[in-house]
Design an enzyme around this catalytic site. Sequence first.
Site, PDB file in Angstrom:
ATOM      1  N   GLN A  60      -4.598  -1.324   9.802  1.00 42.53           N
ATOM      2  CA  GLN A  60      -4.507  -2.623   9.137  1.00 42.53           C
ATOM      3  C   GLN A  60      -5.111  -3.723  10.024  1.00 42.53           C
ATOM      4  O   GLN A  60      -4.827  -3.803  11.214  1.00 42.53           O
ATOM      5  CB  GLN A  60      -3.031  -2.937   8.810  1.00 42.53           C
ATOM      6  CG  GLN A  60      -2.826  -4.217   8.023  1.00 42.53           C
ATOM      7  CD  GLN A  60      -3.443  -4.186   6.622  1.00 42.53           C
ATOM      8  OE1 GLN A  60      -3.578  -3.123   6.008  1.00 42.53           O
ATOM      9  NE2 GLN A  60      -3.833  -5.342   6.115  1.00 42.53           N
ATOM     10  N   LYS A  84       0.844  -1.201   0.000  1.00 44.94           N
ATOM     11  CA  LYS A  84       0.000   0.000   0.000  1.00 44.94           C
ATOM     12  C   LYS A  84       0.878   1.250   0.000  1.00 44.94           C
ATOM     13  O   LYS A  84       0.628   2.198  -0.747  1.00 44.94           O
ATOM     14  CB  LYS A  84      -0.936  -0.009   1.224  1.00 44.94           C
ATOM     15  CG  LYS A  84      -2.027  -1.067   1.142  1.00 44.94           C
ATOM     16  CD  LYS A  84      -2.828  -1.207   2.440  1.00 44.94           C
ATOM     17  CE  LYS A  84      -3.836  -2.349   2.328  1.00 44.94           C
ATOM     18  NZ  LYS A  84      -4.628  -2.574   3.545  1.00 44.94           N
ATOM     19  N   ASP A 109     -10.696   3.337   4.463  1.00 47.68           N
ATOM     20  CA  ASP A 109     -11.051   1.918   4.382  1.00 47.68           C
ATOM     21  C   ASP A 109     -12.569   1.722   4.369  1.00 47.68           C
ATOM     22  O   ASP A 109     -13.052   0.629   4.066  1.00 47.68           O
ATOM     23  CB  ASP A 109     -10.494   1.185   5.612  1.00 47.68           C
ATOM     24  CG  ASP A 109      -9.353   0.237   5.271  1.00 47.68           C
ATOM     25  OD1 ASP A 109      -9.290  -0.212   4.113  1.00 47.68           O
ATOM     26  OD2 ASP A 109      -8.544  -0.034   6.167  1.00 47.68           O
TER      27      ASP A 109
HETATM   28  N1  GUN Z   1      -6.954  -6.681   6.132  1.00 47.96           N
HETATM   29  C1  GUN Z   1      -7.394  -7.384   5.074  1.00 47.96           C
HETATM   30  N2  GUN Z   1      -7.968  -6.563   4.161  1.00 47.96           N
HETATM   31  C2  GUN Z   1      -7.897  -5.322   4.670  1.00 47.96           C
HETATM   32  C3  GUN Z   1      -8.327  -4.049   4.195  1.00 47.96           C
HETATM   33  O1  GUN Z   1      -8.906  -3.904   3.115  1.00 47.96           O
HETATM   34  N3  GUN Z   1      -8.059  -2.996   5.007  1.00 47.96           N
HETATM   35  C4  GUN Z   1      -7.439  -3.156   6.209  1.00 47.96           C
HETATM   36  N4  GUN Z   1      -7.242  -2.060   6.939  1.00 47.96           N
HETATM   37  N5  GUN Z   1      -7.045  -4.307   6.676  1.00 47.96           N
HETATM   38  C5  GUN Z   1      -7.270  -5.391   5.913  1.00 47.96           C
END
Ligand code: GUN
Length: 299
Positions: A100, A54, A123
């Site tokens: 996350q 990311k 998110d």
């Molecule tokens: N863990 C798995 N997928 C995601 C996501 O799309 N965002 C976040 N913050 N954590 C995740």
Amino acid sequence: MTAQRLDGRKLAKKIEHELAPKVAALASEIGRPPRLVVVLVGDVAASASYVKSKAAAAKRVGITADVFSIPESTTTAELVSTVEAIGRDEHGPADGILVQLPLPDHVDARAVLDAVPPDRDVDGFHAVNAGLLSQGRPHFIPCTAAGVQRMLLDAGVETRGKHAVIVGRSDIVGKPLALLLASRGPGGDATVSVCHSHTSNLKEVTQQADILIAAVGIPQLITADMVKPGAVVVDVGINRVLDGDTSRLVGDVDYDPVSTIAEAISPVPGGVGPLTVAMLLENTFSAAKERQNLSQTAE
Ligand code: GUN
């Protein structure tokens, strides 16, 4: 028949290419690049790797990404207060904030996610954004769900009037995706079924799918006998499985046999994963832009 491969990497590249000049224009308007703050708790290797991707993607389009690494031993209260401080810009301007997941078991993830200010919740996991999506007036849409819909739209897959079956009912993917596909307009208007661990006779339901989305986290759960010939199959799963002395990534779909009967199928890796990241970049750009527009209105 060999299925069309739904190439998420290629589409993500196109999205980044289109986004970069918009980010540059916004950066010169604000006087700094848009900034994403990522909160990473503990040392789960997969989470660290996702966060790295990311941050690298953000950099490619001109978004600054800073990662706050927090020890596993943190408490809910500490984490909530850290996220709140980030939300007050005490650690620099934070246009987008992402925590996350998964968080350690002893942490109340809901409390932490709800500490993210909804207007920086790139998110889309805050209760306000989940509620807005359910009412058909989305603000920030969870990135993986948005990525799947974008993939279908880009490939010209008609969703209107089709039966979309989603295997998995998570807050991150299954639920928001069900809302998106059932929403009004392009990429929506589908009849949606959501299957989960208590669905009796899963195969009977998946065999009815014109569009089958696997988002359950069980390696190769979806086998060829569960798929209607000519269906579009989207694999959201990313599972690491042991293969002798090494490990490899597989999805929730048994790719090779299913690709002989499906009309189109997304691979793992290289399918939905890159689009999740691309949607995060778009959301972060939007958050920064909205904030800039608000500050101009206030002047
Ligand atoms: N863990 C798995 N997928 C995601 C996501 O799309 N965002 C976040 N913050 N954590 C995740």
